[in-house]
Enzyme design. Structure first.
Site, PDB file in Angstrom:
ATOM      1  N   ASP A 230       0.925  -1.099  -0.099  1.00 45.33           N
ATOM      2  CA  ASP A 230      -0.034   0.009  -0.086  1.00 45.33           C
ATOM      3  C   ASP A 230       0.988   1.227   0.031  1.00 45.33           C
ATOM      4  O   ASP A 230       2.149   1.219   0.492  1.00 45.33           O
ATOM      5  CB  ASP A 230      -0.926  -0.211   1.549  1.00 45.33           C
TER       6      ASP A 230
HETATM    7  C1  BGC Z   1      -4.845   3.282   0.096  1.00 37.08           C
HETATM    8  C2  BGC Z   1      -5.073   2.265  -1.227  1.00 37.08           C
HETATM    9  C3  BGC Z   1      -4.627   2.998  -2.335  1.00 37.08           C
HETATM   10  C4  BGC Z   1      -3.445   3.765  -2.341  1.00 37.08           C
HETATM   11  C5  BGC Z   1      -3.239   4.545  -3.343  1.00 37.08           C
HETATM   12  C6  BGC Z   1      -3.742   4.071   0.051  1.00 37.08           C
HETATM   13  O1  BGC Z   1      -3.501   5.170   0.965  1.00 37.08           O
HETATM   14  O2  BGC Z   1      -5.041   2.576   1.180  1.00 37.08           O
HETATM   15  O3  BGC Z   1      -6.305   1.659  -1.209  1.00 37.08           O
HETATM   16  O4  BGC Z   1      -4.814   2.078  -3.433  1.00 37.08           O
HETATM   17  O5  BGC Z   1      -3.306   4.797  -1.225  1.00 37.08           O
HETATM   18  O6  BGC Z   1      -3.847   5.601  -3.861  1.00 37.08           O
END
Ligand code: BGC
Length: 753
Positions: A230
């Site tokens: 993530d």
């Molecule tokens: C979120 C993800 C997301 C990623 C990219 C993170 O903060 O938890 O779900 O895909 O950011 O935006």
């Protein structure tokens, strides 16, 4: 076919390490000299967030216009695998048109608490439903040559301290609930990538968790893609890579690539580990690049109509005294700023720049409805406003019906933080009181991503749960209010009467950086049904403008031993006056009491659309795993022996038909053998019981607590219990048994293993 191994041999150590992190926010690195392309990843999951030059993490800068479909909370209420596949395919088509290779989603995290700020982006409190819908989403997207990233793996069930919190989950709960929500989707669809979660799980960051990322995901489930972090979930890069997390996103300014290089050079990391990671990265990269369709485009109007169809099949009619559907000639007072400024999606990384938004007011005008509108309250404030309220009361009084458009403002629920209560804002609560006092026919239409409490439910005629309905929300609501189509969605989560009724209440959001999943497997309806706590609206509940009868439940066999599949069939008849869809649910109730189990668990579902008077034969299948519990001690699924009840119904609390089935389960495994092994645990194992009888026969007279072992009609509860819970060593204290005989007994018992 490219020969990846020989390509990797041509790469320098620095090039290989470089591939393990992004080049920018949304792009991986290319190695031009070897024709290795870069690919683009972007959110997800209910619409694209493809950013141009101005990139940021959580959607501050605008992204390119894309269709905003209903968010997962709504999608899940459709219980429609077919619809989810269509949505996934539409996302894939838009991704091709925008030059994206991987869509970051869907999210298969379990809705542990209704307070989680991100529940709007997750499917369900039930792992079977969540996992099947996630699988359909992925199948759809990947059918278009675009990868999915199943997220957030795993146990990311709250936003509070999400980047540091340690979720302490026991193994059985993890397997049966939290991992199960991912497992089917991984095994069935092979997502190109899996995104690891921010949080820690039982002490280790998910981004560097070898058990999670390698032993379970790959060795057990057979995952073939790569794991992406993530965004900023990386703690220590080198252990992360060793654990099976191949791609760090976004870029790390070269910092952590250098750490990987150093680790290989100083022997801390075997180069073979890096090579394997690069091979996995390259496999997906080339697949994505090869599947790229130049000059792809999509029809925005078609997708808007798909969003409308999905929304109206997802919304849930929670309550209705017959006020709905509205007759065309009725004068309607539409009240609530959401009718004009709909809340149709959630905040954070999933935020979509919609191609178009169709509020309820616009949809009502388009259909030529007879209505008046007044704001009633302001979305941007919580405090009641008497003037707006008075105007609303007047409009409501002058009309035949009031439609109140209520819900949670953006600031009440979002990625990044959790709610602290389940109430609507004060101004909306005051408005309900005032309007219902003036107008007995009041319909509430809700826009929210997760359950709210409704102490006012008894005061209103009907409640339509619209969730976050996507960009065509207004048209979908109008279709349902006026009965263009019958509502058919059913809740994929429990709505509790009070926050305190939620099983997680005492363990949420944890103490400091530790959150204990103390409720174990008893999440959502599993708790409410087992503990007998009546919900406000139960899991699986949803009304229709039609009626359905259930009949002729049959099972393909009377007994089950796990080797075959069991087919459950029944007739469902639309006995109402209009075409409508019904979601049929199959629950299993394990009555063997082998271990503590939920009163019932969802094990199948189907959605059928029927004309008035039409009957469909619905078939659902059950397999071994549906009857099993996870035995943490033996690290395996166990099939218990005894009775199960097969239940089918229209909701978890509206079981229409049931049948018993006898299960011939696995042989009870031999317990670990030592001086402290309990007699009772050995007695349930056939061969061990035989050995015991041989060794202890002469003690039968001395020890009445051996009666049941010796088949002497154990009818003394106290003695039976003493025997059952007696450690072998205690035989010496209570009889003429000796240490030497104990050794001999242990030897023979161990020989059984
Ligand atoms: C979120 C993800 C997301 C990623 C990219 C993170 O903060 O938890 O779900 O895909 O950011 O935006």
């Amino acid at each position: 076919m490219r020969n990846l191994k020989s390509l990797i041999e041509q790469m320098t150590l620095e090039e290989k390490a470089g591939l393990c992190s992004g080049d920018s926010f949304w792009r991986t690195k290319a190695v031009e000299r070897l024709d290795i392309p870069a690919i683009n990843l972007s959110d997800g999951p209910h619409g694209l967030r493809a950013q141009g030059e101005d990139q940021d993490h959580l959607g501050v800068n605008e992204s390119k216009p894309a269709t905003c479909f209903p968010t997962a909370a709504g999608l899940a209420s459709s219980w429609s695998v077919a619809l989810l596949e269509q949505l996934g395919a539409a996302l894939g088509d838009e991704a091709q048109a925008e030059g994206l290779h991987v869509v970051l989603g869907p999210g298969a995290n379990i809705k542990r608490s209704p307070l989680c700020g991100r529940n709007f982006e997750y499917f369900s409190e039930d792992p079977l439903l969540s996992s099947h819908l996630a699988a359909a989403h992925i199948r759809g997207t990947q059918s278009r040559g675009v990868g999915s990233s199943l997220k957030h793996f795993a146990a990311n069930n709250q936003e509070h301290r999400r980047m540091s919190v340690d979720a302490r989950v026991d193994e059985r709960t993890l397997r049966e609930i939290y991992l199960a929500s991912f497992e089917y989707a991984v095994k069935e669809t092979q997502p190109w990538t899996v995104m690891c979660a921010y949080n820690r799980l039982n002490g280790e960051y998910c981004s560097e968790h070898p058990r999670l990322l390698t032993e379970i995901l790959r060795d057990e489930w057979g995952f073939e893609g790569y794991v992406v972090s993530d965004w900023a979930a990386v703690n220590e890069r080198v252990p992360g890579l060793a654990a099976g997390m191949e791609l760090e996103m976004p870029a790390s300014g070269g910092e952590r690539d250098a750490q990987i290089v150093a680790a290989v050079q100083n022997g801390q990391l075997e180069e073979a580990v890096l090579d394997l990671a690069v091979e996995r990265l390259l496999r997906v990269t080339f697949k994505a690049a090869d599947a790229r369709l130049e000059n792809a485009s999509f029809d925005a109007e078609d997708h808007h109509q798909l969003a409308r169809r999905i929304a109206r099949e997802s919304m849930v009619l929670l309550q209705n005294d017959g006020t709905l559907p509205l007759a065309n000639e009725r004068r309607v007072a539409v009240i609530g700023e959401f009718a004009e400024r709909p809340r149709y999606q959630g905040g954070g990384s999933s935020h979509v720049n919609a191609t178009r938004v169709e509020p309820l007011l616009e949809a009502l005008e388009t259909r030529g409805a007879s209505f008046d509108y007044t704001k009633g309250f302001e979305i941007d404030r919580d405090a009641p406003d008497q003037q707006l309220e008075q105007k609303a009361v007047q409009r409501a009084r002058d009309a035949d019906v009031a439609v109140l458009c209520l819900g949670l403002p953006d600031r009440h629920e979002s990625e990044g933080y959790d709610r602290t209560h389940l109430n609507l804002p004060a101004n909306q609560l005051a408005l309900i009181e005032a309007v219902t006092a003036a107008q007995p026919n009041t319909v509430v239409v809700l826009a929210n991503g997760a359950p709210i409490v409704m102490p006012w439910a008894g005061q209103v005629s009907a409640i339509l749960e619209g969730y976050l309905g996507g960009q065509a929300v207004g048209a979908a609501v109008a279709d349902l209010l006026y009965g263009e189509v019958s509502p058919s969605g059913k809740l994929a989560e429990t709505f509790p009467q009070r926050l305190e009724d939620n099983p997680v209440h005492l363990n949420f959001p944890g103490e400091g950086d530790v959150v204990r999943y103390g409720e174990g497997i008893f999440v959502g309806y599993r708790y409410h049904d087992t503990q007998g706590v009546a919900p406000l609206f139960p899991f699986g509940h949803g009304l229709s403008y039609s009626r359905f009868d259930y009949a002729n439940l049959t099972l393909s066999a009377d007994t089950f031993s796990g080797d075959e599949q069991l087919t459950v069939s029944l007739d469902v008849t639309n006995s109402g006056e209009r075409e409508a869809s019904e979601i049929v649910q199959l629950y299993l109730s394990d009555q063997t009491q082998t271990v503590p189990v939920a009163a019932q668990a969802l094990r199948g579902f189907d959605r059928v659309t029927l004309a008035p008077g039409e009957t469909a034969r619905v078939e659902m299948t059950l397999a071994r795993r549906d009857f099993c519990w996870y035995d943490a001690e033996r690290a395996d699924w166990r099939l218990p022996t005894g009775s199960f009840e097969v239940r089918v119904g229209a909701s978890s609390r509206d079981i229409r038909l049931s049948r018993s089935i006898e299960v011939h389960g696995d042989e009870t495994p031999l317990p670990a053998i030592d001086r402290n092994t309990l007699l009772g645990d050995l007695q349930t194992h056939e061969s061990a019981a035989r050995v015991l009888r041989e060794h202890l026969a002469d003690l039968a007279e001395e020890l009445p607590m051996l009666n049941s072992l010796m088949d002497k009609g154990g009818d003394n509860d106290l003695m039976d219990a003493m025997g059952r819970y007696l450690p072998l060593r205690a035989l010496i204290s209570f009889s003429s048994f000796t240490e030497a005989r104990l050794d001999a007994l242990l030897k023979d018992l161990k020989a059984l293993a």
